[in-house]
Motif scaffolding. Sequence first.
Motif, mmCIF file in Angstrom:
data_model
loop_
_atom_site.group_PDB
_atom_site.id
_atom_site.type_symbol
_atom_site.label_atom_id
_atom_site.label_comp_id
_atom_site.label_asym_id
_atom_site.label_seq_id
_atom_site.Cartn_x
_atom_site.Cartn_y
_atom_site.Cartn_z
ATOM 1 N N LYS A 113 0.828 -1.212 0.000
ATOM 2 C CA LYS A 113 0.000 0.000 0.000
ATOM 3 C C LYS A 113 0.862 1.263 0.000
ATOM 4 C CE LYS A 113 -3.361 -2.596 2.723
ATOM 5 N NZ LYS A 113 -3.918 -2.803 4.076
ATOM 6 N N ALA A 114 1.967 1.217 0.758
ATOM 7 C CA ALA A 114 2.784 2.420 0.934
ATOM 8 C C ALA A 114 3.412 2.888 -0.370
ATOM 9 C CB ALA A 114 3.862 2.172 1.978
ATOM 10 N N ILE A 115 3.849 1.950 -1.219
ATOM 11 C CA ILE A 115 4.556 2.362 -2.439
ATOM 12 C C ILE A 115 3.626 3.056 -3.433
ATOM 13 C CG2 ILE A 115 6.367 0.618 -2.259
ATOM 14 C CD1 ILE A 115 4.822 -1.083 -4.253
ATOM 15 N N LEU A 116 2.318 2.973 -3.202
ATOM 16 C CA LEU A 116 1.370 3.648 -4.088
ATOM 17 C C LEU A 116 1.220 5.130 -3.752
ATOM 18 C CD1 LEU A 116 -1.459 0.939 -4.186
ATOM 19 C CD2 LEU A 116 0.378 1.302 -5.854
ATOM 20 N N SER A 117 1.595 5.484 -2.527
ATOM 21 C CA SER A 117 1.350 6.868 -2.098
ATOM 22 C C SER A 117 2.567 7.586 -1.531
ATOM 23 C CB SER A 117 0.237 6.877 -1.035
ATOM 24 O OG SER A 117 0.619 6.090 0.082
ATOM 25 N N GLU A 118 3.691 6.880 -1.337
ATOM 26 C CA GLU A 118 4.869 7.538 -0.754
ATOM 27 C C GLU A 118 6.141 6.891 -1.287
ATOM 28 O OE1 GLU A 118 5.814 6.220 3.491
ATOM 29 O OE2 GLU A 118 3.664 5.713 3.362
ATOM 30 N N LYS A 119 7.262 7.585 -1.076
ATOM 31 C CA LYS A 119 8.554 7.052 -1.485
ATOM 32 C C LYS A 119 9.118 6.201 -0.351
ATOM 33 C CE LYS A 119 13.204 8.342 -3.017
ATOM 34 N NZ LYS A 119 14.141 9.452 -3.304
#
Length: 375
Positions: free
Chosen positions: A344-350
């Motif tokens: 999930k994180a790689i879709l919205s943050e670096k």
Amino acid sequence: MPSVKPTSALLLQLRSIMKECKYYAQPLSAYIIPSTDAHNSEYPADNDKRRAFISGFTGSAGTAIITPDHACMWTDGRYFLQASQEMDENWTLMKEGVPSTPTQELWLIKNLPPHSFVGVDPNVISHSTWTSFQQQLESTGFKLIPIEPNLVDLVWKNINPAINNPIVPLELKFSGKSVTDKLKDIRLKMKDCNASILVLTALDENAWFLNLRGSDVEYNPVFFSFVIILPSSVILCIDSSKITPQVQQHFSTETDLNIKIEPYDKVKEILKQSIDNISDGFVWLSSDACYALTSIVPSKRLKTEITPPALMKAVKNSVEIEGMRNAHIKDAVALCCYFSWLEKAILSEKVTEISGSDKLNEFREKQADHVGPSF
């Protein structure tokens, strides 16, 4: 790109001390600086990293040799690039494993004047390494000399203070075997080998035997100590401030004898007294024990073989096996949580390698009995 440490002033000071004849009657033609500490630890604490201090090379493996005209660093293929980037122009990289690279002993023999004196701190060189150096050097007329104090310490102006972190008991629900039961097994091995004194110098062996854990060495659950096992007593040489009421209670619960606490830096004196008081039987130390200790023992009584705890702790009991399984399950849970977060994180943050690692540690910290990262 690693920073290069300037070493000209340090080498000048060290070479001056080597000439002084203050710590030995003759000037030293060479001084050996190993990577290890007084326990032959693979990973020394910061205040034991003398080779890194004097050279700037921070890799985990390497041996420095200083002469009036040379400063050489022997290390293996893992560190050729790092060493060449971290050391300044004073140093020559000696690539171990490359056929054209001479051994340290052969290099000394070829580059020093006849009948030279070669010094090393006996507290940081193992018995086996000392023996190898001594045989090769003295067969060609050179002399290997134990030098105390450590000469690097004399030029290390801002040396870190001695590490003295607290120690904690490892409960029986994790160790699976009490100190008393371990001691009985060790004494049986001593009897089989006609050993009246056993000296444990490896930090992991001491932690295993005493069912204690510490943090004196980063990422290693160990503490600075020596253990001397005698026919009717056990002596623990350690900083007394580590022996908290919790540790004292642990000893009274797990042992049927009074473990005698002595200062860490008195180990040589106590070993000598023990040998004088117990006149028969072998004195058993690992060949990895420092020469400063093995040199105390009369040659006819010295036994240098792998010590019983080294083999005993390699064979896990049922409690330890279950503990290892549980640890892997907990780590798998942490990893699953991390992978779920990452998707999930790689879709919205670096997410970087560092931030990802930090997040994984957060998930591990949520697991029961978490202590810290192992490396």
